[in-house]
Design an enzyme around this catalytic site. Structure first.
Site, PDB file in Angstrom:
ATOM      1  CE1 TYR A 262      -3.046  -3.025   0.487  1.00 53.72           C
ATOM      2  CE2 TYR A 262      -3.365  -2.421   2.770  1.00 53.72           C
ATOM      3  CZ  TYR A 262      -3.639  -3.254   1.709  1.00 53.72           C
ATOM      4  OH  TYR A 262      -4.505  -4.307   1.876  1.00 53.72           O
TER       5      TYR A 262
ATOM      6  CB  SER B  20     -15.124  -1.510  -4.229  1.00 56.32           C
ATOM      7  OG  SER B  20     -14.104  -2.487  -4.194  1.00 56.32           O
TER       8      SER B  20
ATOM      9  CG  LEU C 278     -22.584  -4.070  -0.023  1.00 52.07           C
ATOM     10  CD1 LEU C 278     -21.869  -5.303   0.500  1.00 52.07           C
ATOM     11  CD2 LEU C 278     -24.096  -4.285  -0.008  1.00 52.07           C
TER      12      LEU C 278
ATOM     13  N   GLY D 126     -23.726   2.479  -0.095  1.00 47.85           N
ATOM     14  CA  GLY D 126     -24.805   3.299  -0.632  1.00 47.85           C
ATOM     15  C   GLY D 126     -24.326   4.482  -1.438  1.00 47.85           C
TER      16      GLY D 126
END
Length: 306
Positions: free
Chosen positions: A58, A212, A215, A217
């Site tokens: 990362y 991603s 979920l 919204g």
């Protein structure tokens, strides 16, 4: 916050952990604010999230460096935190790009580099991030076992392994945790990986618990189709999301917290590691630890998911 114990260890981990690929993960996300990322991590720890998940790729490396700065400068007690990182993906190679490398000598150098960046004497949980499909697990996992004996890591995990490789890795040494994609839309691990973890006392930690952002919204009809989905798949998932929102609203919780609570209700899942860009994200996801789903609600969600 609620806690459980990482399998095969005495380490107490928060049910809601901290995913940190948006803390310094400039090679994954655009427009990241490092100060906001550090503030997100600090707020998460203050809220009781002690299980911090990162990886050396990362950034690359930058996420670990920023976490190390927080550990050194924010006054947190190191022994109260459980730091997990991953290795096995090499960068800075001639010609650019990355490549998977599970060779013992590479793992040893990767662990030493992670220790320096994290500014710590030990890593609580170290994962083989991706298999290189060349190095035998007896050599790669075997080297992690030696590093554990030396006290540089406290527990060994594996990530992104299909069931046959997971079985093979588990024969080499004690595996405390396994991490793979798992959310309401990606349930492939339910076929074999998750049952294997339950049977063999391995903590399962889902990757991409909020699909991603789907979920969370954050998408609506008319938005560009996310990478990896066809337009038809995207629209079908948005229809599911709208039905899940009804359940969440009736329960007076956010959609993301419903999705995280659903994961925690699955046998074998010990912690979830949603990410975030700023302190408000930590404040939101921490509440998922308090969401309890009844069997009736789980059955209703199952019907929605199909």
């Amino acid at each position: 916050m609620k806690y459980t114990t990482l399998k095969k260890t005495d380490m107490k981990i928060s049910k809601i952990g901290v995913g940190t690929n948006k803390i310094g993960g400039h090679n994954i996300f655009k427009g990241l604010d490092e100060n906001e990322g550090k503030a997100f991590l600090i707020e998460a720890i203050n809220l009781g999230m002690n299980f911090i998940d990162t990886a050396d790729i990362y950034g690359p490396a930058r996420s670990e460096e920023l976490i190390g700065e927080v550990l050194q400068n924010s006054g947190f007690k190191r022994e109260e935190l459980v730091i997990a990182t991953k290795g096995g993906v090499e960068w800075n190679i001639p010609g650019g790009g990355t490549r998977r490398n599970n060779k013992p000598e590479y793992f040893r150098s990767a662990v030493e580099a992670s220790l320096r960046r994290l500014r710590t004497d030990y890593i609580d949980l170290y994962y083989l991030h991706w298999p290189d499909n060349e190095t035998p697990f007896s050599e790669s996992i075997g080297e992690l076992a030696r590093l554990k004996e030396e006290g540089k890591i406290r527990a060994i995990g594996v990530s992104n392994l299909p069931i046959d490789q997971l079985r093979e890795a588990a024969q080499v040494t004690e595996i405390a945790a396994a991490q793979s994609d798992y959310n309401m839309f990606d349930r492939n691990v339910e076929k074999d990986v998750l049952p294997f973890c339950v049977q063999n006392e391995i903590s399962f930690i889902p990757c991409y618990p909020l699909a991603s952002g789907l979920l969370g919204g954050h998408y609506k009809m008319g938005d560009p189709t996310p990478k990896g989905l066809t337009e038809e798949q995207f629209h079908k998932r948005l229809e599911v999301v709208e039905n899940l929102k009804v359940v969440a609203e009736e329960k007076e919780v956010t959609l993301s917290n419903l999705a995280l609570a659903w994961l925690l209700a699955q046998d074998g899942v010990d912690s979830v590691i949603p990410g975030g860009r700023h302190p408000g994200h930590a404040q939101g996801t921490a509440k998922a630890a308090e969401v309890k789903l009844s069997q009736g609600e789980l059955d209703r969600i199952q019907k929605i998911l199909g």
